[in-house]
Design an enzyme around this catalytic site. Structure first.
Site, PDB file in Angstrom:
ATOM      1  N   TYR A 152      -1.501  -0.852  10.993  1.00  0.00           N
ATOM      2  CA  TYR A 152      -1.397  -0.989   9.386  1.00  0.00           C
ATOM      3  C   TYR A 152      -0.406  -0.648   8.596  1.00  0.00           C
ATOM      4  O   TYR A 152       0.031  -1.174   7.588  1.00  0.00           O
ATOM      5  CB  TYR A 152      -2.839  -0.373   9.166  1.00  0.00           C
ATOM      6  CG  TYR A 152      -2.934  -0.613   7.454  1.00  0.00           C
ATOM      7  CD1 TYR A 152      -3.384  -1.937   7.161  1.00  0.00           C
ATOM      8  CD2 TYR A 152      -2.988   0.413   6.425  1.00  0.00           C
ATOM      9  CE1 TYR A 152      -3.802  -2.373   5.582  1.00  0.00           C
ATOM     10  CE2 TYR A 152      -3.111   0.198   5.257  1.00  0.00           C
ATOM     11  CZ  TYR A 152      -3.489  -1.268   4.461  1.00  0.00           C
ATOM     12  OH  TYR A 152      -3.793  -1.547   3.426  1.00  0.00           O
TER      13      TYR A 152
ATOM     14  N   SER B 177       0.846  -1.139  -0.093  1.00  0.00           N
ATOM     15  CA  SER B 177      -0.018  -0.001  -0.050  1.00  0.00           C
ATOM     16  C   SER B 177       0.877   1.119   0.210  1.00  0.00           C
ATOM     17  O   SER B 177       1.999   1.174   0.408  1.00  0.00           O
ATOM     18  CB  SER B 177      -0.948  -0.059   1.240  1.00  0.00           C
ATOM     19  OG  SER B 177      -1.424   1.217   1.520  1.00  0.00           O
TER      20      SER B 177
HETATM   21  N1  LIG Z   1      -8.913  -0.849  -0.175  1.00  0.00           N
HETATM   22  C1  LIG Z   1      -7.873  -0.125  -0.172  1.00  0.00           C
HETATM   23  O1  LIG Z   1      -8.057   1.208  -0.155  1.00  0.00           O
HETATM   24  C2  LIG Z   1      -6.461  -0.688  -0.305  1.00  0.00           C
HETATM   25  C3  LIG Z   1      -5.332   0.299  -0.362  1.00  0.00           C
HETATM   26  C4  LIG Z   1      -4.205  -0.123  -0.489  1.00  0.00           C
HETATM   27  C5  LIG Z   1      -3.623  -1.621  -0.069  1.00  0.00           C
HETATM   28  N2  LIG Z   1      -4.901  -2.283   0.166  1.00  0.00           N
HETATM   29  C6  LIG Z   1      -4.577  -3.888   0.630  1.00  0.00           C
HETATM   30  O2  LIG Z   1      -5.022  -4.732  -0.593  1.00  0.00           O
HETATM   31  C7  LIG Z   1      -5.331  -5.928  -0.020  1.00  0.00           C
HETATM   32  C8  LIG Z   1      -6.833  -6.299  -0.353  1.00  0.00           C
HETATM   33  O3  LIG Z   1      -7.763  -5.240   0.160  1.00  0.00           O
HETATM   34  P1  LIG Z   1      -9.275  -5.014  -0.383  1.00  0.00           P
HETATM   35  O4  LIG Z   1      -9.324  -3.779  -0.543  1.00  0.00           O
HETATM   36  O5  LIG Z   1      -9.288  -6.073  -1.338  1.00  0.00           O
HETATM   37  O6  LIG Z   1      -9.961  -5.693   1.222  1.00  0.00           O
HETATM   38  P2  LIG Z   1     -11.231  -6.428   1.257  1.00  0.00           P
HETATM   39  O7  LIG Z   1     -12.327  -6.038   0.400  1.00  0.00           O
HETATM   40  O8  LIG Z   1     -11.616  -6.132   2.804  1.00  0.00           O
HETATM   41  O9  LIG Z   1     -10.910  -7.893   1.152  1.00  0.00           O
HETATM   42  C9  LIG Z   1     -10.190  -8.567   1.779  1.00  0.00           C
HETATM   43  C10 LIG Z   1     -10.257 -10.123   1.563  1.00  0.00           C
HETATM   44  O10 LIG Z   1      -9.246 -10.759   2.670  1.00  0.00           O
HETATM   45  C11 LIG Z   1     -10.199 -11.775   2.866  1.00  0.00           C
HETATM   46  N3  LIG Z   1      -9.716 -12.232   4.450  1.00  0.00           N
HETATM   47  C12 LIG Z   1      -9.505 -11.152   5.379  1.00  0.00           C
HETATM   48  N4  LIG Z   1      -9.300 -11.691   6.581  1.00  0.00           N
HETATM   49  C13 LIG Z   1      -9.165 -13.018   6.095  1.00  0.00           C
HETATM   50  C14 LIG Z   1      -8.709 -14.421   7.110  1.00  0.00           C
HETATM   51  N5  LIG Z   1      -8.585 -14.210   8.479  1.00  0.00           N
HETATM   52  N6  LIG Z   1      -8.483 -15.353   6.345  1.00  0.00           N
HETATM   53  C15 LIG Z   1      -8.806 -15.347   5.019  1.00  0.00           C
HETATM   54  N7  LIG Z   1      -9.133 -14.450   4.180  1.00  0.00           N
HETATM   55  C16 LIG Z   1      -9.459 -13.209   4.952  1.00  0.00           C
HETATM   56  C17 LIG Z   1     -11.517 -11.433   2.902  1.00  0.00           C
HETATM   57  O11 LIG Z   1     -12.435 -12.601   2.907  1.00  0.00           O
HETATM   58  P3  LIG Z   1     -13.365 -12.951   4.013  1.00  0.00           P
HETATM   59  O12 LIG Z   1     -13.706 -11.862   4.809  1.00  0.00           O
HETATM   60  O13 LIG Z   1     -14.505 -13.612   3.259  1.00  0.00           O
HETATM   61  O14 LIG Z   1     -12.416 -14.042   4.725  1.00  0.00           O
HETATM   62  C18 LIG Z   1     -11.399 -10.652   1.562  1.00  0.00           C
HETATM   63  O15 LIG Z   1     -11.654 -11.468   0.451  1.00  0.00           O
HETATM   64  C19 LIG Z   1      -5.088  -5.814   1.810  1.00  0.00           C
HETATM   65  O16 LIG Z   1      -3.986  -6.255   2.009  1.00  0.00           O
HETATM   66  C20 LIG Z   1      -5.186  -4.266   1.928  1.00  0.00           C
HETATM   67  O17 LIG Z   1      -4.078  -4.048   2.961  1.00  0.00           O
HETATM   68  C21 LIG Z   1      -6.248  -2.060   0.115  1.00  0.00           C
END
Ligand SMILES: NC(=O)c1ccc[n+]([C@@H]2O[C@H](COP(=O)([O-])OP(=O)(O)OC[C@H]3O[C@@H](n4cnc5c(N)ncnc54)[C@H](OP(=O)(O)O)[C@@H]3O)[C@@H](O)[C@H]2O)c1
Length: 266
Positions: free
Chosen positions: A157, A144
């Site tokens: 984070y 990120s």
């Molecule tokens: N969105 C942003 O603004 C942003 C920006 C920069 C970086 N990122 C990074 O990108 C990545 C993806 O983010 P996102 O925005 O796609 O988040 P998201 O929509 O919340 O998706 C997170 C995913 O991780 C899974 N997950 C969470 N906890 C888990 C666990 N204990 N075991 C197995 N699976 C788990 C969730 O599925 P379940 O809940 O079904 O388990 C979901 O599939 C993360 O690492 C985040 O830090 C996000």
């Protein structure tokens, strides 16, 4: 089991039930890949699998909580039972929490360490040796922009993403001569459930920053990985934000602190 134990290569998407992981799974499926989707929620996995199939890929799903002690062994056993090897690993499972580190529940903060750092490290180091032996494939780790500097009121984070950047960059250098790529993707805010779940949407910083679509981030991530890139920063706004990393920490800390602090924080 397929005859003669012929193992097929799969794109394993950890955090594939929604958000950026699910979008990367869809992009990978367009290249006719076998895609293994991992997450906890069965509904999300079923919907993601349907999208993968629609896009031209073959989908497998595994309901798994990455915070369970035996999670990575279970994933490895699942792949073997289905005559699959992890050809490409996408580490997209992760979460964050906004608030003062001294007030947020300690266990929830330790969960960030366990998921964003420990599980990602375990899976990466478990599957990289096989990729090196085969001389192809690699790992896409979701970092990120937050990994570039410290983040008061979202301390764990930002620190976890700093780890992801450092670890991924070092591995990239170690494995590239074997024909294997480790790519760290570092987006700014993306429109997924992540920000709401992190309680970040109400902080000034996330109100003012533009948000990218998960699909756009996924396209850039997949293309960058396939070109052997070490780092992918999707979008102009995120690229501009990387400049903040050149400011002195003494200037960055109060700036981010002010934009992430809410009035009820101490
Ligand atoms: N969105 C942003 O603004 C942003 C920006 C920069 C970086 N990122 C990074 O990108 C990545 C993806 O983010 P996102 O925005 O796609 O988040 P998201 O929509 O919340 O998706 C997170 C995913 O991780 C899974 N997950 C969470 N906890 C888990 C666990 N204990 N075991 C197995 N699976 C788990 C969730 O599925 P379940 O809940 O079904 O388990 C979901 O599939 C993360 O690492 C985040 O830090 C996000």
């Amino acid at each position: 089991m397929t005859p003669h134990n012929e193992f097929r290569s799969a794109v394993v998407v950890v955090g594939g039930s929604r958000g950026i992981g699910r979008a990367i799974a869809k992009v990978a499926a367009r290249d006719r890949n076998v895609v293994v989707l991992i997450a906890r929620s069965p509904e999300g996995l079923t919907a993601a699998a349907a999208e993968v199939q629609q896009a031209g890929g073959e989908a497998f799903t595994l309901e798994l909580d990455l915070l369970a002690a035996d999670a990575s062994e279970r994933l490895e056993a699942f792949l073997t039972a289905n005559d699959l090897v992890c050809g490409v690993l996408v580490n997209s499972a992760g979460y964050g929490l906004r608030g003062a580190a001294t007030l947020l529940p300690l266990n929830d903060q330790l969960g960030i360490v366990d998921l964003n750092i420990r599980a990602l490290t375990d899976l990466t180091l478990r599957f990289l040796p096989g990729m090196l032996a085969r001389g192809r494939g690699g790992v896409i780790n979701l970092g990120s922009i937050a990994g570039l500097f410290p983040g008061p009121y979202m301390a764990l984070y930002y620190a976890s993403k700093g780890f992801v950047h450092s670890f991924s960059d070092a591995l990239h250098q170690e494995v590239r001569r074997f024909g294997v790529t480790v790519t760290c993707v570092a987006p700014g805010p993306v429109s997924t459930e992540f920000l709401e779940k992190a309680g970040a949407n109400r902080a000034a910083l996330f109100k003012i920053l533009p948000k990218l679509d998960a699909e756009y981030v996924a396209e850039r991530a997949w293309r960058g990985f396939n070109s052997g890139r070490r780092r992918v920063v999707p979008g102009i706004s995120a690229k501009l934000l990387t400049l903040v990393a050149f400011l002195p920490t003494a200037a960055v800390l109060p700036l981010i602190g002010r934009l992430q602090r809410r009035s009820k924080d101490p």
